[in-house]
Design a protein around this motif. Sequence first.
Motif, mmCIF file in Angstrom:
data_model
loop_
_atom_site.group_PDB
_atom_site.id
_atom_site.type_symbol
_atom_site.label_atom_id
_atom_site.label_comp_id
_atom_site.label_asym_id
_atom_site.label_seq_id
_atom_site.Cartn_x
_atom_site.Cartn_y
_atom_site.Cartn_z
ATOM 1 N N ASN A 181 -5.156 9.227 -9.363
ATOM 2 C CA ASN A 181 -4.052 10.129 -9.044
ATOM 3 C C ASN A 181 -3.410 9.777 -7.717
ATOM 4 N N LEU A 182 -4.196 9.220 -6.810
ATOM 5 C CA LEU A 182 -3.647 8.725 -5.549
ATOM 6 C C LEU A 182 -2.661 7.591 -5.824
ATOM 7 N N ILE A 183 -3.014 6.710 -6.751
ATOM 8 C CA ILE A 183 -2.120 5.625 -7.143
ATOM 9 C C ILE A 183 -0.797 6.188 -7.653
ATOM 10 N N LEU A 184 -0.890 7.162 -8.568
ATOM 11 C CA LEU A 184 0.328 7.733 -9.132
ATOM 12 C C LEU A 184 1.145 8.446 -8.071
ATOM 13 N N GLY A 185 0.478 9.108 -7.147
ATOM 14 C CA GLY A 185 1.190 9.732 -6.043
ATOM 15 C C GLY A 185 1.947 8.716 -5.217
ATOM 16 N N MET A 186 1.324 7.570 -4.969
ATOM 17 C CA MET A 186 1.987 6.489 -4.229
ATOM 18 C C MET A 186 3.225 6.001 -4.967
ATOM 19 N N ILE A 187 3.058 5.797 -6.269
ATOM 20 C CA ILE A 187 4.176 5.309 -7.083
ATOM 21 C C ILE A 187 5.376 6.228 -6.937
ATOM 22 N N LEU A 188 5.121 7.518 -7.091
ATOM 23 C CA LEU A 188 6.208 8.480 -7.117
ATOM 24 C C LEU A 188 6.811 8.703 -5.741
ATOM 25 N N TYR A 189 6.003 8.611 -4.709
ATOM 26 C CA TYR A 189 6.512 8.846 -3.355
ATOM 27 C C TYR A 189 7.253 7.622 -2.806
ATOM 28 N N LEU A 190 6.794 6.442 -3.169
ATOM 29 C CA LEU A 190 7.348 5.215 -2.585
ATOM 30 C C LEU A 190 8.296 4.480 -3.526
ATOM 31 N N ASP A 191 8.782 5.170 -4.561
ATOM 32 C CA ASP A 191 9.531 4.485 -5.614
ATOM 33 C C ASP A 191 10.801 3.805 -5.114
ATOM 34 N N ARG A 192 11.398 4.315 -4.042
ATOM 35 C CA ARG A 192 12.632 3.706 -3.548
ATOM 36 C C ARG A 192 12.381 2.391 -2.814
ATOM 37 N N ARG A 193 11.187 2.242 -2.273
ATOM 38 C CA ARG A 193 10.916 1.073 -1.431
ATOM 39 C C ARG A 193 9.933 0.072 -2.039
ATOM 40 N N TYR A 194 9.085 0.543 -2.971
ATOM 41 C CA TYR A 194 8.011 -0.326 -3.461
ATOM 42 C C TYR A 194 7.856 -0.278 -4.977
ATOM 43 N N LYS A 195 7.431 -1.410 -5.515
ATOM 44 C CA LYS A 195 6.877 -1.458 -6.861
ATOM 45 C C LYS A 195 5.368 -1.367 -6.699
ATOM 46 N N VAL A 196 4.751 -0.453 -7.449
ATOM 47 C CA VAL A 196 3.306 -0.258 -7.308
ATOM 48 C C VAL A 196 2.611 -0.867 -8.520
ATOM 49 N N HIS A 197 1.743 -1.822 -8.283
ATOM 50 C CA HIS A 197 0.992 -2.482 -9.353
ATOM 51 C C HIS A 197 -0.473 -2.087 -9.231
ATOM 52 N N SER A 198 -1.139 -1.881 -10.368
ATOM 53 C CA SER A 198 -2.567 -1.542 -10.320
ATOM 54 C C SER A 198 -3.331 -2.350 -11.356
ATOM 55 N N ASN A 199 -4.543 -2.733 -10.969
ATOM 56 C CA ASN A 199 -5.485 -3.399 -11.888
ATOM 57 C C ASN A 199 -4.895 -4.619 -12.576
ATOM 58 N N LYS A 200 -4.173 -5.439 -11.831
ATOM 59 C CA LYS A 200 -3.598 -6.667 -12.396
ATOM 60 C C LYS A 200 -4.449 -7.880 -11.996
ATOM 61 N N GLU A 201 -4.547 -8.823 -12.942
ATOM 62 C CA GLU A 201 -5.283 -10.059 -12.646
ATOM 63 C C GLU A 201 -4.456 -10.968 -11.770
ATOM 64 N N ILE A 202 -5.071 -11.479 -10.717
ATOM 65 C CA ILE A 202 -4.406 -12.417 -9.807
ATOM 66 C C ILE A 202 -5.492 -13.193 -9.074
ATOM 67 N N GLY A 203 -5.219 -14.414 -8.672
ATOM 68 C CA GLY A 203 -6.239 -15.205 -7.973
ATOM 69 C C GLY A 203 -7.464 -15.375 -8.846
ATOM 70 N N PHE A 204 -8.631 -14.942 -8.291
ATOM 71 C CA PHE A 204 -9.890 -15.063 -9.034
ATOM 72 C C PHE A 204 -10.408 -13.726 -9.553
ATOM 73 N N GLY A 205 -9.572 -12.711 -9.545
ATOM 74 C CA GLY A 205 -10.078 -11.407 -9.973
ATOM 75 C C GLY A 205 -8.963 -10.436 -10.307
ATOM 76 N N ARG A 206 -9.271 -9.155 -10.180
ATOM 77 C CA ARG A 206 -8.342 -8.072 -10.522
ATOM 78 C C ARG A 206 -8.313 -7.081 -9.365
ATOM 79 N N TYR A 207 -7.165 -6.954 -8.715
ATOM 80 C CA TYR A 207 -7.061 -6.044 -7.570
ATOM 81 C C TYR A 207 -6.947 -4.589 -8.026
ATOM 82 N N ASP A 208 -7.141 -3.670 -7.066
ATOM 83 C CA ASP A 208 -6.989 -2.251 -7.368
ATOM 84 C C ASP A 208 -5.524 -1.838 -7.302
ATOM 85 N N ILE A 209 -4.879 -1.984 -6.135
ATOM 86 C CA ILE A 209 -3.467 -1.628 -5.992
ATOM 87 C C ILE A 209 -2.758 -2.654 -5.122
ATOM 88 N N VAL A 210 -1.531 -2.968 -5.514
ATOM 89 C CA VAL A 210 -0.631 -3.751 -4.670
ATOM 90 C C VAL A 210 0.699 -3.009 -4.565
#
Length: 545
Positions: A448-477
């Motif tokens: 829910n913190l992730i979703l709160g970030m998405i909704l609050y920062l929507d004008r300035r940021y794209k919020v990505h979660s649990n995406k594969e990158i590098g050698f693993g899967r990050y929590d939030i970018v």
Amino acid sequence: MSKKIPIGLSDFKTLIENDYYYVDKTNFIEDISTQVGQTLLFTRPRRFGKTLNMSMLRYFFDIVNAEENRKLFKNLYIEKSETFKYQGQYPVIFISLKDLKADNYELLIDNFRILISKLYRNYEFLLENINKYQFSTFEKILMKSSNLSELEDSLLSLMEALYKYYNKKVVLMIDEYDTPLVSAYTNNYYDKAIGLFKNFFSLALKDNEYLQMGIMTGILRVAKEGIFSGLNNLAVYTILDNKYSIFFGLTENEVKKALIDYQIEYKIDDVKAWYDGYKFGDNEIYNPWSILNFLSNKTLESYWINTSDNFLIKKILNNTDDVLIEELTEIFNYQSLEKSIDKSSNMIDLNNKKEIWQLLLFSGYLTIQNKTETTADSYLLKIVNKEVYNFFKKTFIDNYLADESLFAKMMMSLLDKDLKAFEQHLQKILLLSFSYYDGANEEKFYHNLILGMILYLDRRYKVHSNKEIGFGRYDIVLEPKNSNDIAYIFEFKVAKSSEELERKVNEALEQIKSQKYDVDLKEKGYSILNIGMAFCGKEVKVKYL
């Protein structure tokens, strides 16, 4: 001088006689008048003109006060139609279930008796023309002493009496048929309510020789245990159907005309962004409640979203899991999502993901971008407009992340790169909000913190979660929309004790580095702040590099 705006008015006669602004939808009468013997169910989101249309149909068909009602249609489309010959030709029963709500089944039955008693009072003149048995039942209903069987049979009995009195078949209209079922679901007596209303509807609509036409409205087509089973004369028209799609809500041309009529046509682009976005059949539809309020106030605000307690939607959002969070993340980033949708809804099974997306769509929180070819019932869904987006923003922040001002302070600290203040505000949020998750998986709070970030920062940021990158899967970018802004990478860890927080937060930062979660952001040229967060119950530790 512009006409008065009919905010909250759903009685057609009041609206016309008092010269309120009216968008002529009387061609709807022409379209349905040929459906003799049929029962038509129209499902649309709340406040989309269902009750006003039912009122219009009632005044058109009703044999009572036919000559007086005829004047209501002067200078409207239907007056010049061949269909106008049916005006005032049928006895009409109109019943609204919009207020039939109760905390328990017993209270529902009591309220049901009162509702049917009020309905019967309109037809007391029939007492002079019915047999002794019917007279006794009629009186019991009037005195609110009828038993359950008599309540279930009440519409059929009334239709029989009207048919014998007028020697004409009856138009039966049931508005907001699903309101008591939603109330029953909310208060945990859904199965009992289904049984009651299955009999109530079936007796009145199935193989009824006194029925000229049945017309029903609601938000959902409730399918549980076949509430409409056996109604072979039932035709359902949802937002997926093109037929009748322009009669509920406002088309773009209707909205443009209204803006011109009130000298604010220059606002069309803003109005479109806030209140357009619905797709009914092949037609683009605006929210009529919000448009009327905007015409009155001339201020872009959330009008429609504040007209209900949104219980079912909040229940869905309160039961999010990993998969649903990822999908909502895409929706809130203004992306579309392919889902399988059918016309029926089973409210009792909101753990079923298909049911959740159907409820969000038919209730008006999501809309269809287009039909896909994957399967026969596949559609691309997206968020409707700014008004609905703002609802989700407020719901997540207020309901799950303490109050909006505290969450705003936390996010501003993050944007200012003041991670000490960020940690302090987050600690306060945990202390205030953790009771919501007591005994549950702590991951739910982070989601829910992730979703709160998405909704609050929507004008300035794209919020990505649990995406594969590098050698693993990050929590939030947090990927900035402006290349001059800093990017953020978050990694969460859960500690088993307070003493373990320090080790876990360091482990989170090391994971960001060793798994090369920054490779994509570096390639895009962003400055990056890595943030490790460790949680233990209501405690949090934040570090960055």
